[in-house]
Scaffold this motif. Structure first.
Motif, short mmCIF file in Angstrom:
data_model
loop_
_atom_site.label_atom_id
_atom_site.label_comp_id
_atom_site.label_asym_id
_atom_site.label_seq_id
_atom_site.Cartn_x
_atom_site.Cartn_y
_atom_site.Cartn_z
N ILE A 112 -12.63 70.11 -29.78
CA ILE A 112 -12.99 70.98 -30.56
C ILE A 112 -12.71 71.18 -31.54
O ILE A 112 -13.21 70.84 -32.83
CB ILE A 112 -14.69 71.44 -29.85
CG1 ILE A 112 -15.85 70.83 -28.99
CG2 ILE A 112 -15.56 72.18 -31.55
CD1 ILE A 112 -16.62 72.40 -28.48
N VAL A 166 -18.96 65.00 -29.81
CA VAL A 166 -18.08 65.88 -28.27
C VAL A 166 -19.09 65.26 -27.50
O VAL A 166 -19.03 64.99 -26.23
CB VAL A 166 -19.17 67.26 -28.84
CG1 VAL A 166 -19.10 68.06 -28.02
CG2 VAL A 166 -17.60 68.21 -29.71
N GLU A 224 -19.48 74.69 -29.99
CA GLU A 224 -19.50 74.18 -31.22
C GLU A 224 -20.18 74.84 -32.93
O GLU A 224 -18.72 74.49 -33.52
CB GLU A 224 -20.32 72.78 -30.85
CG GLU A 224 -19.76 71.81 -30.16
CD GLU A 224 -20.38 70.82 -29.91
OE1 GLU A 224 -20.21 69.64 -31.13
OE2 GLU A 224 -21.11 69.78 -29.22
#
Length: 406
Positions: A120, A151, A367
């Motif tokens: 990420i 992702v 995230e």
């Protein structure tokens, strides 16, 4: 309870694209009017924090739409109740939901989520490197949209060359969560969603066969291993689960990241603070989830005669919970219309409650923390270049474009 003629007008205001940029005055009108009943739709609309919280926690609240009176009437009229086939476990109830969620949790463990953090971080850095090459960039197209789909595709094991198609299908299917049918009886966009849904499920079935032949260290291979160990996870359940994780894990996280960027650009002191201290990210994220939630509303079916907030709701009726209204309930939050990440506590229902609490919440938070910390640090003097534009989605309300001057 609000009179039966007024709910339709207020609910149609929510569906009106003219209110997409700022639906909160409409939500406040609904909240101030109290619970609404639309008898012809066997629908109750609940908007206070207490009522929404109670619905989400209540043991008789069901997520399986086929249990609703409206769905049963449609089935009797000859309609196909589940055109896409087996639904994801989000739309099932115990014992099916319990079994599927338990099996998916094994392959969606905290260790797996944590292992994604380096990827990420690398993805965000690459995206921001490209954004830095110009004096202005679209935070949706160049950060908030590509990151979550990359992702979730890595998590599922989808080849990188197919990520763009996955993202496009997810965006189309997200609009299927909007309550047009419930509020108005309209089925706009149904054929486009059918086409996208059938393509996606067909793709996932093909990928499933490839993973059976050649397992990898990804979620789909993990779900296959769970099935083959005797836990009875069928092929259709694996496909439905991956389909659910893509849609739920993509569009919602796009909105969380983008809404956080917009809120901070409109309240510059928080952009500056986060650029200097990434440790502030968790509070920024929680306040964004409250102030401008990625999921604005949800629905449940009364699995038995219920009483919510003193109102009797008959078995089979639909309960629409307006999360975006509940989050700005002054009975729970002081200065509810202000974006203030320093407030304590920050109370919201953005990830739900009870047995359907969002399985992907830790991943979404990770995230968003990486993305928001990085973008503020990279561009400490960023400014909002123009007012954003919004997608047509009501439930997963989010921006189509967000131009940032750097």
């Amino acid at each position: 309870m609000t009179a039966a003629t007024e709910p339709q007008e207020l609910l149609l205001k929510l569906l009106d694209p003219a209110n997409r940029a700022n639906p909160y005055p409409v939500y406040r009108q609904i909240l101030d009017g109290g619970p609404m009943h639309v008898p012809e739709s066997t629908l109750y609309v609940l908007s206070s924090f207490a009522d929404c919280d109670e619905v989400l926690r209540h043991p008789d609240s069901c997520s399986d739409r086929l249990k609703s009176t409206a769905a049963q009437r449609a089935i009797e009229a000859g309609e196909q109740p589940r055109p896409f086939g087996t639904p994801g476990f989000l739309f099932l109830d115990p014992p099916d939901h319990t079994r599927l969620r338990r099996l998916v949790s094994k392959a969606f463990s905290p260790r797996v989520v944590k292992s994604l953090e380096p990827d990420i971080t690398s993805l965000v850095d690459d995206l921001l490197d490209k954004a830095a090459q110009t004096s202005e960039f679209d935070a949706i197209e160049q950060l908030a949209h590509p990151l979550p789909v990359a992702v979730i595709c890595r998590l599922l094991g989808v080849p990188i060359e197919d990520e763009a198609q996955f993202g496009a299908a997810s965006t189309i299917l997200a609009q299927g969560l909007d309550p047009f049918v419930t509020f108005t009886g309209e089925t706009q966009g149904f054929e486009e969603r059918m086409k996208a849904g059938m393509w996606l499920r067909g793709y996932l079935r093909e990928l499933l066969e490839r993973r059976r032949a050649e397992p990898r260290d990804d979620l789909m291979s993990g779900l296959i291993a769970v099935e083959e160990s005797g836990d009875q996870l069928t092929e259709e359940e694996i496909v439905a689960t991956c389909n659910l994780l893509l849609i739920a894990g993509h569009e919602t996280t796009v909105n969380l990241i983008a809404n956080g960027i917009l809120a901070m650009l409109r309240h510059r002191e928080h952009w500056t603070a986060l650029s200097a201290d990434p440790g502030l990210a968790p509070n920024i994220i929680e306040e964004t989830l409250r102030y401008d939630p990625p999921v604005q509303l949800a629905s449940r079916v009364a699995g038995a005669d219920m009483e919510i907030g003193g109102i009797r709701i008959p078995k089979g009726d639909i309960m629409m919970v307006l999360l975006a209204a509940a989050h700005r309930d002054p009975a729970v939050t002081e200065r509810p219309d202000e974006f203030d990440p320093t407030r304590s506590p920050i109370r919201h229902l953005a990830f739900g409650h009870g047995p359907h609490f969002c399985l992907g919440a830790p991943l979404a938070r990770m995230e968003a923390a990486v993305a928001l910390s990085a973008v503020t640090k990279r561009f400490p003097d960023a400014q909002l270049a123009s007012e954003p534009t919004y997608k047509p989605h009501v439930t997963l309300r989010g921006m189509a474009r967000l131009d940032v001057a750097v």
